[in-house]
Scaffold this active site. Sequence first.
Site, PDB file in Angstrom:
ATOM      1  N   VAL A  23       6.680  -6.182  -3.246  1.00  0.00           N
ATOM      2  CA  VAL A  23       5.387  -5.907  -2.663  1.00  0.00           C
ATOM      3  C   VAL A  23       4.972  -4.498  -3.013  1.00  0.00           C
ATOM      4  CG1 VAL A  23       4.089  -5.986  -0.531  1.00  0.00           C
ATOM      5  CG2 VAL A  23       6.105  -7.371  -0.808  1.00  0.00           C
ATOM      6  N   ARG A 119       6.602   2.033   3.037  1.00  0.00           N
ATOM      7  CA  ARG A 119       5.470   2.824   2.563  1.00  0.00           C
ATOM      8  C   ARG A 119       4.353   1.975   1.984  1.00  0.00           C
ATOM      9  NH1 ARG A 119       3.996   5.416  -2.399  1.00  0.00           N
ATOM     10  NH2 ARG A 119       2.943   7.416  -2.077  1.00  0.00           N
ATOM     11  N   TYR A 120       4.675   0.772   1.526  1.00  0.00           N
ATOM     12  CA  TYR A 120       3.662  -0.052   0.892  1.00  0.00           C
ATOM     13  C   TYR A 120       2.618  -0.497   1.902  1.00  0.00           C
ATOM     14  CZ  TYR A 120       7.012  -0.544  -2.955  1.00  0.00           C
ATOM     15  OH  TYR A 120       7.887  -0.314  -3.988  1.00  0.00           O
ATOM     16  N   GLY A 121       1.358  -0.393   1.503  1.00  0.00           N
ATOM     17  CA  GLY A 121       0.264  -0.841   2.348  1.00  0.00           C
ATOM     18  C   GLY A 121      -1.005  -0.880   1.539  1.00  0.00           C
TER      19      GLY A 121
END
Length: 445
Positions: A23, A119-121
């Site tokens: 992701v 941290r992914y967003g």
Amino acid sequence: MTSLLGSSKPATQRFAMVSVLWVILLIVKKPNVSAFVTSDTSQISVSKRKLVASPTRTALSMYTEGTSRIVDSKTIPENAKSRWGTLKSPFVIQRNPPVLDVAQVAYNTDAAFFDTAERYGGSWKSALGGGYGETEELTRKLLGLSAAASSMRPRLNPVVATKFTPLPWRTTAQSVVDACEESCRRLGVEQIDLYQLHMPDIVQPLSFLGMGAPKDEIYWEGLAECYNRGLVKNVGVCNYGPTLLTRCQKALSDRGVPLASNQIAYSLIGRHNGSQETLDKCQELGIQVLAYYPFAMGLLTGKYSSQSIQTMSEDALTSLTSSKKTKLEESDLKRYALGDGVTIPEGGIAPLLIVIETIAKKRGKTVAQVALNYIICKGAIPIPGARTNAQVKDNIGAMGWRLSRTEVDMLELEADKLGFGFDGAGFKRTSEKFVGYGMEKWSLD
């Protein structure tokens, strides 16, 4: 002890990377899926939390035949990821059904590996340091929906991995433990199969004032604590070069914790800037390399054929835009593909593509499969991306065969003759990250 296939232990106690959902959710405009199921295999087994290289037949065939001899362990085939790209929010499942569709394909492959990060967003607040955990929650939802939609459970339950982000205000080992516990909660698991440090401690906003010092050793202590508390089954790092890697392994070993993996950018045109030296050091130390950007962001997938590259075919242009790449990324990738006569010789990667296409035609494979198999032959686990079920299946075609030594040498010779390496495109770089206030770099040395 129970056998791998018959184990009644939680899915988080099985470390199998046959298919992986990666992701990558940073600043995006529209939801967009990228997933991959994979690879081949000399397989990597993790027995009692320790990764051990073990050349054997393909893991996928082992799952099919049901004859795994690995006891109380987990397996990682060599070509390992399904990748999610540029999703905008957790509501993307409703707005973009293919996301769930590809997740289900990966889920049903027996041994899907979902790799995300806190941290992914998909929003500016994530990029600037807020909104952490969006994709961990999305991963949990996708797994739940995939399980509910599946007519039968895969024999090997999906495996989940995530990453800890070094930040200026995370100054203690306990901060790693706290973050790990939050990730467990968001992912809906008791233990995380692979918990990784996302990068060296490069986020130093006051370094220009002579303030701040790297906290890597503190984070290593935190990783060890997570492992010893049973919150994670394996620990790894990302973007570590030989020097930092050696120090990290020793620090963890002193606490009785094995270092399982190191995730770095590596591809046929991405062996420079310390990547090859890092892979060599990892093999020396018994640490498994996970190779991201194995396709060099699409340059090595066949998007750009050697015949059409000079005119940038409509299909290639459509592929670029449909993958929701930014204008800056498109510009950089076209520069690699065509050359600019300055930093990249005229003709770009065309000479290399001719060799790849020749090998692919001879073997009845695709350009992408050759690119993945090359990485497998180098002893790393490639982490490719796919945005459709067809691409997932194509990635699986990198399994079960090997390039010859002569073919590997031919590919490397032609890649080296290009005179340049792949360093990323736009804000997606192989040795730096956007960290809110700007770009910070690391080096694999």
